[in-house]
Design an enzyme around this catalytic site. Structure first.
Site, PDB file in Angstrom:
ATOM      1  N   SER A  21       0.723  -1.429   0.052  1.00  0.00           N
ATOM      2  CA  SER A  21       0.079  -0.050  -0.025  1.00  0.00           C
ATOM      3  C   SER A  21       0.685   1.322   0.099  1.00  0.00           C
ATOM      4  O   SER A  21       1.886   1.285   0.601  1.00  0.00           O
ATOM      5  CB  SER A  21      -0.932  -0.010   1.230  1.00  0.00           C
ATOM      6  OG  SER A  21      -1.698   1.111   1.399  1.00  0.00           O
ATOM      7  N   TYR A  59      -2.392  -0.073  10.003  1.00  0.00           N
ATOM      8  CA  TYR A  59      -2.616  -0.700   8.673  1.00  0.00           C
ATOM      9  C   TYR A  59      -1.329  -0.596   7.944  1.00  0.00           C
ATOM     10  O   TYR A  59      -0.710  -1.469   7.364  1.00  0.00           O
ATOM     11  CB  TYR A  59      -3.737  -0.052   8.015  1.00  0.00           C
ATOM     12  CG  TYR A  59      -3.929  -0.408   6.403  1.00  0.00           C
ATOM     13  CD1 TYR A  59      -4.246  -1.900   6.215  1.00  0.00           C
ATOM     14  CD2 TYR A  59      -3.601   0.579   5.404  1.00  0.00           C
ATOM     15  CE1 TYR A  59      -4.384  -2.003   4.827  1.00  0.00           C
ATOM     16  CE2 TYR A  59      -3.469   0.117   4.222  1.00  0.00           C
ATOM     17  CZ  TYR A  59      -3.965  -1.220   3.871  1.00  0.00           C
ATOM     18  OH  TYR A  59      -3.993  -1.589   2.469  1.00  0.00           O
TER      19      TYR A  59
END
Length: 332
Positions: free
Chosen positions: A129, A154
């Site tokens: 990501s 995350y």
């Protein structure tokens, strides 16, 4: 070939499955169909894949973070390559639910690496990501940049996935490619993403939350462009030749940014949604949320050079396509 896809009922997973099936591949899909967002949307995506694939799609309802259940599910499954897209997604959700991220994104990723090692797969492509860049203010983000100061759990789990992958590539010479996705959008997208939230609110006459006074920019990447990059990565495993790869590894492990190489203002996105919906938004200014970053912007030079990735869809083209799909899907 037969491709094992985790997170196959997810947004990117569904689109990748359809593209691979369209070109003649067989797909084995795994998903635990968790309730992070409405499960009906995941079932509808699976129905779309089944309608396109016929006998070239097999679905396994399985949690790949559950060691015993995953090992059992994989006993009679044969495949050539792995596309590991499954994960617990969402920056903000990780603030309140950290254990879900440790389980899915850390233990789950390790289980996929172990599967790749045990089966001797030709290549595993996995989802990282753009969040790994944290608050980096050097733009555009380059894969050569340091990414060791995440601003959300995350992001930390995604960086950890990259580090675990590097160790497996080094120890076991497994060919691995990590893709740092930049704000993917398009038909069948996720309900927790800004485009869905804004479109839904505008069409229903509800206010939208505009964080940081709208002083936010994102590298919005249309899903069809993303899928082209993912498939190109799957087709071209990094060589085990001792040469430095994108991301810095000398093992057979490459890391790429996969984005649109455009940083768009949040206000511009809202303007386009308003135009496509045919009505104005009711805008409510809100402060920046914990774990969020003000701007993302991808340097895609490495993936252009190595894989021929060339995104073509602007938000002026992509946003109306999403709104049209959204209205059809919901009957609005």
């Amino acid at each position: 070939m037969t491709i094992l896809i985790t997170g196959v009922a997810g947004f990117i997973g569904m689109h990748c499955a359809l593209r691979l099936i369209e070109r003649g591949e067989t797909v084995v899909g795994i998903d635990d169909l968790n309730a992070y967002y409405p499960v009906q949307l995941k079932h509808d995506r699976l129905a779309r894949i089944r309608a396109a694939a016929g006998e070239r799609f097999r679905f396994l309802h399985c949690d790949f973070a559950d060691d015993a259940a995953f090992d059992s599910a994989m006993i009679d499954v044969s495949f050539d390559r792995i596309l590991h897209l499954g994960a617990q997604a969402g920056v903000r959700h990780s603030i309140d639910n950290p254990r879900a991220y440790a389980r899915s994104n850390l233990v789950g990723h390790l289980n996929l690496l172990e599967l790749a090692r045990q089966r001797g797969v030709a290549h595993m492509v996995y989802a990282s990501s753009s969040s790994v860049y944290g608050g980096n203010d050097s733009l555009p983000f380059r894969v050569e940049d340091r990414a060791d100061q995440p601003v959300s759990l995350y992001a930390a789990t995604k960086k950890a996935d990259e580090v675990m992958s590097e160790s497996y590539a080094h120890l076991y010479r497994i060919k691995l490619t990590g893709l740092r996705f930049f704000t993917v959008y398009g038909p069948w997208g996720r309900p927790d993403m800004a485009l869905w939230l804004f479109t839904d609110a505008i069409l229903r006459g509800r206010p939208i939350s505009v964080f940081n006074g709208g002083d936010m920019r994102r590298d919005f990447t249309y899903v069809d462009d993303i899928v082209s990059g993912v498939v190109a990565a799957l087709d071209r495993p990094p060589l085990d030749d001792g040469m430095e790869k994108a991301g810095g590894s000398r093992s057979p492990h490459a890391i790429y940014n996969i984005g649109n190489h455009r940083s768009e203002e949040l206000g511009r996105l809202i303007d386009l949604i308003e135009q496509a919906c045919g009505r104005p938004a009711i805008r409510e200014d809100k402060p920046m949320q914990p774990g969020d970053v003000r701007e993302t912007f991808a340097d895609i030079g490495a993936i252009e050079r190595d894989l021929g990735f060339a995104p073509t869809t602007t938000i002026e083209q992509g946003v109306p396509r999403f709104v049209t799909w959204f209205r059809d899907y919901h009957g609005i």
